[in-house]
Write an enzyme that holds these catalytic residues in place. Structure first.
Site, short mmCIF file in Angstrom:
data_model
loop_
_atom_site.label_atom_id
_atom_site.label_comp_id
_atom_site.label_asym_id
_atom_site.label_seq_id
_atom_site.Cartn_x
_atom_site.Cartn_y
_atom_site.Cartn_z
N GLU A 16 -8.44 10.05 7.97
CA GLU A 16 -8.10 11.42 7.53
C GLU A 16 -6.67 11.84 7.85
O GLU A 16 -6.04 12.53 7.07
CB GLU A 16 -9.05 12.45 8.18
CG GLU A 16 -10.47 12.40 7.67
CD GLU A 16 -11.35 11.61 8.62
OE1 GLU A 16 -12.55 11.89 8.65
OE2 GLU A 16 -10.84 10.72 9.33
N ASP A 89 -14.21 10.02 9.64
CA ASP A 89 -15.07 10.40 10.76
C ASP A 89 -16.54 10.06 10.47
O ASP A 89 -16.95 9.98 9.31
CB ASP A 89 -14.94 11.89 11.05
CG ASP A 89 -13.58 12.23 11.66
OD1 ASP A 89 -12.90 11.30 12.11
OD2 ASP A 89 -13.22 13.42 11.67
N ASP A 91 -19.35 11.75 10.97
CA ASP A 91 -20.34 12.78 10.68
C ASP A 91 -20.51 12.94 9.17
O ASP A 91 -19.95 12.19 8.37
CB ASP A 91 -19.95 14.09 11.34
CG ASP A 91 -18.57 14.58 10.90
OD1 ASP A 91 -17.97 13.93 10.01
OD2 ASP A 91 -18.08 15.59 11.44
N GLU A 93 -19.40 15.23 7.20
CA GLU A 93 -18.15 15.57 6.54
C GLU A 93 -17.32 14.32 6.27
O GLU A 93 -16.77 14.13 5.19
CB GLU A 93 -17.38 16.55 7.43
CG GLU A 93 -16.38 17.42 6.70
CD GLU A 93 -17.04 18.58 5.98
OE1 GLU A 93 -16.38 19.14 5.09
OE2 GLU A 93 -18.19 18.91 6.27
N TYR A 339 -15.40 10.98 19.92
CA TYR A 339 -15.47 11.93 18.81
C TYR A 339 -16.02 13.28 19.27
O TYR A 339 -17.02 13.34 20.01
CB TYR A 339 -16.35 11.36 17.70
CG TYR A 339 -16.28 12.15 16.42
CD1 TYR A 339 -15.06 12.41 15.81
CD2 TYR A 339 -17.43 12.66 15.82
CE1 TYR A 339 -14.98 13.13 14.63
CE2 TYR A 339 -17.37 13.38 14.64
CZ TYR A 339 -16.13 13.61 14.05
OH TYR A 339 -16.06 14.34 12.90
N ARG A 341 -17.16 15.99 17.58
CA ARG A 341 -18.21 16.73 16.85
C ARG A 341 -19.52 15.97 17.02
O ARG A 341 -19.80 15.03 16.28
CB ARG A 341 -17.85 16.90 15.38
CG ARG A 341 -16.62 17.77 15.16
CD ARG A 341 -16.34 18.02 13.69
NE ARG A 341 -15.14 18.83 13.52
CZ ARG A 341 -13.92 18.36 13.35
NH1 ARG A 341 -13.73 17.04 13.34
NH2 ARG A 341 -12.88 19.16 13.22
N HIS A 385 -24.11 9.29 17.65
CA HIS A 385 -23.03 8.79 18.50
C HIS A 385 -23.12 9.42 19.89
O HIS A 385 -24.10 10.05 20.25
CB HIS A 385 -21.67 9.03 17.85
CG HIS A 385 -21.50 10.38 17.25
ND1 HIS A 385 -21.12 11.47 17.98
CD2 HIS A 385 -21.66 10.80 15.97
CE1 HIS A 385 -21.03 12.53 17.18
NE2 HIS A 385 -21.37 12.15 15.97
#
Length: 812
Positions: A16, A89, A91, A93, A339, A341, A385
């Site tokens: 990203e 990432d 997740d 998203e 990470y 989130r 995770h």
């Protein structure tokens, strides 16, 4: 014959952000080319619904504004690559970003891989690339369903609010419920009626030979009005030095002591004067406090808000920097935390081993539990995770402080300490509870006191807790005590505490509203829309927030129902976890929602047409005044409007704000002016409003600003409307020329063109026939070669891409 694909022999890796790309590039070597997508590259276009509800909620995706060059560059790299690795990432998203990239770049599925990693470290990256996988379409569909659902709610309710309340508002499936929580708290506080109660605290001492009553009173009494009394910690230190301690009366005559007025309290207080006190009972026990689990997103946001004063948005921004990589000198760019989130408190076996080794070598074996601690995640935990932890526990905050900004250091220090503490032994205390008794005319009076002494600090050695407790002197059962101070104190119950960012995050998590990764944007949005204000880090619901909450609650009860919002979050989770049909979830939601929407369009009244009674009478006609809602919020207005036009502002609690007369006269009619407040701050308005609408703006010093000079005519004709003349106006950036027919005509020309235009007008060349000729004369457009006309001058629109769920399921 088909043209063969040109390959540079390298594999393309897409992440990203450039920071993440820089860190990852260190570990992959020359066989990989790492590029950044700069976040999302494709989404539902901002204008319009772009969801075909009648055609199975088919979304229309478009390249996001400003991302055209990025997409072009990624496509060019994708054409030359051997393999495509989507390393966004882990997740929902990130999975959605990876899917959009795969769809747009068109690399064959057999050469497209998905890699996920919890930390940006050499071992994590190499392990992820050694076992690449494929896109998780359940996760993609869960994200797509969430995006479509939020778009439907937002884009179909928001226009209704524009029409029925005021323009610029928005509604959201989650944000509106978050506002409701704050509004309900606001009304709970407003409805709260304080109740009187009395306490009779005492200070006792074991030293019967010294009278320290005067010393104690002198110590706790501020010397001047500006001084603060000593803190509780300072009081406890003084008491310990004088073999004294505090105690609270809790029983009188065998019953719990309760007094709701002065008479009840003083009946007991008078009986205690001159009473003989002694130790009736002593209880000594050991207690322990266990460490909290390592951070997940929500607990990190809460701790950062409470301990560091960070807003949730700031916490997530800084955590993102620590995750993506920080340049730590000779070691290069390193990802310092896992990470950020996550809903999981799971810790990898390798990290557990590292933390135990660190604790054993730096603190000693007594700080190390026999077995590693295991923490269970909440039932709503979505991601498989780890918890948020340092990627290398040996990277102590103090050792890398010089490479971090202040906010990076403070947040990393918080995460590092919490992770270490979670793996350490409990703290142990010796707790002593005393019961002090006295025989009085109202029966036996019993006081209680407690104190504790830290026996073993355990985890609190690295994770300090703010526990203020007194140290009790050594006593024996039956020992006599002297009263240093006894008071009958009046108190009143306090209203519920307002939400702070930390407590609001905790409430959202408890109610299952949104997900930790969305809390920062929710809190930011409800403030940006003006639904809540934040003062001294506490949230206050605005008049606008209350009006919108009431409107939505009346016509969209399911949307505003906390239990239903939680249910929808669970359904969206099941799309990912249990392969629930995402179309079925959307269809079951949309049917009742559509009915509510049609009813609201037909029946919802405009907020400005509704009134609420008040306790005030109109000072001009004597009729009752009512509350109305206007562009600046709630205000008081005469109920006889429009026959009587008296109106005045009110405060947050609905109390009338009396207008104060100023010493200035109205520049229009000469009458007195009064102090007023509007959406741009305080100003002076004519006391004869609405007959006279004269106003004076106020400067920062509270004095009226000098009136703006009238526009200066130039005699130059306006080239757009051909009717008005250009005049010179003043702005913050200096003078400029604009059409005198403003706002009907909004022509603006630089003041530097004045002499040039006068010459052109004298020569009969101004105003020209067309706007294009005017632009050419003003130097806004080059003439001759290079000027594109006709169809070539029309900017090509970005090609929209439609993808249905059915086509998406075909991606492996």
């Amino acid at each position: 014959m088909a043209k063969s694909r040109s390959s540079n022999g390298k594999s393309l890796v897409i992440v990203e952000s450039p920071a993440k790309a820089k860190t990852i590039n260190r570990y992959l070597g020359p066989a990989f080319e790492v590029k950044a997508s700069m976040g999302h590259v494709r989404d539902l276009p901002a204008k319009g619904l772009n969801v075909d509800i009648e055609n199975d909620f088919e979304p229309t995706y478009d390249i996001m504004p400003g991302k055209g060059r990025t997409v072009t560059a990624l496509k060019a790299s994708a054409k030359k690559c051997e393999k495509l690795y989507l390393a966004t990432d882990l997740d929902r998203e990130g999975e959605a970003i990876a899917w959009h990239l795969a769809e747009m770049l068109g690399v064959p599925a057999d050469r497209t891989f998905r890699v996920v990693f919890n930390a940006i470290t050499s071992s994590s990256i190499k392990q992820a690339f050694s076992q690449p996988g494929k896109l998780n379409m359940d996760k993609v569909m869960a994200q797509q369903a969430r995006r479509i659902l939020d778009r439907i709610v937002g884009y179909q309710i928001s226009p209704l609010l524009w029409k029925k309340v005021t323009r610029g508002l928005s509604a959201g499936r989650v944000q509106s419920v978050a506002v409701k929580i704050i509004v309900e708290k606001e009304r709970e506080i407003r409805a709260f009626e304080p109740a009187e109660y009395w306490l009779i605290p005492a200070v006792f001492t074991t030293d019967l030979n010294e009278d320290c009553r005067a010393q104690w009173r002198a110590f706790i009494t501020p010397k001047t009005e500006d001084d603060n009394p000593p803190t509780l910690t300072e009081q406890y230190k003084w008491l310990a030095d004088h073999n004294s301690f505090k105690a609270e009366l809790y029983k009188v005559g065998g019953r719990k002591f309760e007094a709701s007025n002065k008479d009840q309290a003083h009946r007991v207080f008078d009986a205690l004067k001159g009473a003989a006190f002694k130790i009736d009972d002593i209880e000594v026990k050991e207690s322990s406090s266990r460490p909290s689990p390592p951070f997940i997103t929500s607990t990190l946001q809460q701790a950062a808000a409470n301990r560091l004063g960070f807003a949730t948005k700031r916490t997530m921004r800084v955590a993102q920097q620590l995750y993506e990589g920080i340049d730590v000198g000779s070691m290069g760019s390193l990802g310092l935390i896992t990470y950020m989130r996550t809903d999981s408190t799971h810790i990898s076996p390798e990290a557990v081993k590292e933390s135990r080794n660190y604790i054993g070598s730096h603190f000693g074996p007594e700080y190390l539990p026999e077995k590693p601690k295991l923490y269970s995640s909440s039932k709503n935990a979505q991601e498989a995770h780890e918890a948020i932890r340092p990627t290398d526990v040996d990277m102590a905050p103090a050792e890398i402080k010089s490479f971090l900004t202040d906010e990076q250091f403070r947040l990393y220090d918080l995460i590092w300490r919490r992770f270490l503490a979670s793996a350490m032994t409990p703290a142990r205390w010796n707790v002593t509870n005393l019961q002090i008794g006295a025989e009085t005319s109202v029966g036996q009076c019993l006081y209680k006191a407690s104190g504790r002494i830290l026996v073993f600090d355990g985890y609190s050695r690295v994770w300090q807790t703010s526990s203020t407790t007194q140290q009790l002197p050594a006593v024996k059962k039956g020992q006599a005590l002297a009263a240093v101070d006894i008071n009958a104190d009046q108190h009143f119950t306090k209203p519920p505490a307002r939400y702070t960012e930390g407590s609001l995050v905790k409430a959202l998590e408890k109610e299952g509203i949104g997900r930790p990764s969305t809390y920062a944007s929710i809190i930011s949005t409800i403030q940006d829309r003006g639904y809540v204000d934040q003062e001294e880090k506490k949230f206050f619901a605005t008049d606008l927030g209350e009006v919108v909450t009431d409107k939505l609650g009346e016509y969209f009860p399911r949307i505003m129902d906390i239990a239903f919002t939680r249910y929808m979050e669970e359904q969206l989770d099941k799309i990912e976890d249990q392969h629930l049909d995402w179309l079925g979830v959307l269809k079951s939601f949309y049917g009742p929602f559509k009915e509510n929407l049609e009813t609201a369009k037909a029946e919802m009244k405009h907020a400005k047409a509704e009134v609420a009674p008040s306790e005030y009478e109109c000072p001009e006609c004597g009729k009752p005044m009512v509350y109305r809602f206007g562009k600046n919020g709630k205000f008081l207005s005469c109920s006889a409007y429009p026959d009587c036009k008296f109106a005045c502002p009110c405060d947050k609690d609905g109390k009338m704000i009396e207008q104060k007369a100023s010493r200035y006269k109205c520049p229009v009619c000469g009458k007195g002016m009064v102090e007023k407040s509007g959406r741009f701050g305080p100003f002076l308005g004519c006391s004869d409003y609405p007959n006279c609408k004269g106003i004076l703006s106020l400067g920062k010093d509270g004095n009226p600003l000098p009136p703006k000079p009238p526009p200066e005519p130039t005699g130059i004709k306006c080239y757009k409307c051909k009717e008005g003349e250009l005049v010179i106006r003043q702005s913050k950036k200096g003078p400029f020329m604009g059409c005198g027919r403003f706002p009907k005509c909004r022509t603006i020309i630089s003041i530097k063109q004045r002499d040039h235009l006068k010459e052109l007008q004298s020569a009969g060349k101004w105003p020209p026939e067309t706007w294009e000729e005017a632009d050419e004369m003003l130097g806004r457009k080059k003439s001759g070669k290079g000027v594109k006309t006709g169809k070539k001058a029309v900017k090509k629109k970005t090609k929209k891409v439609k993808k249905t769920a059915k086509s998406a399921k075909g991606v492996s």
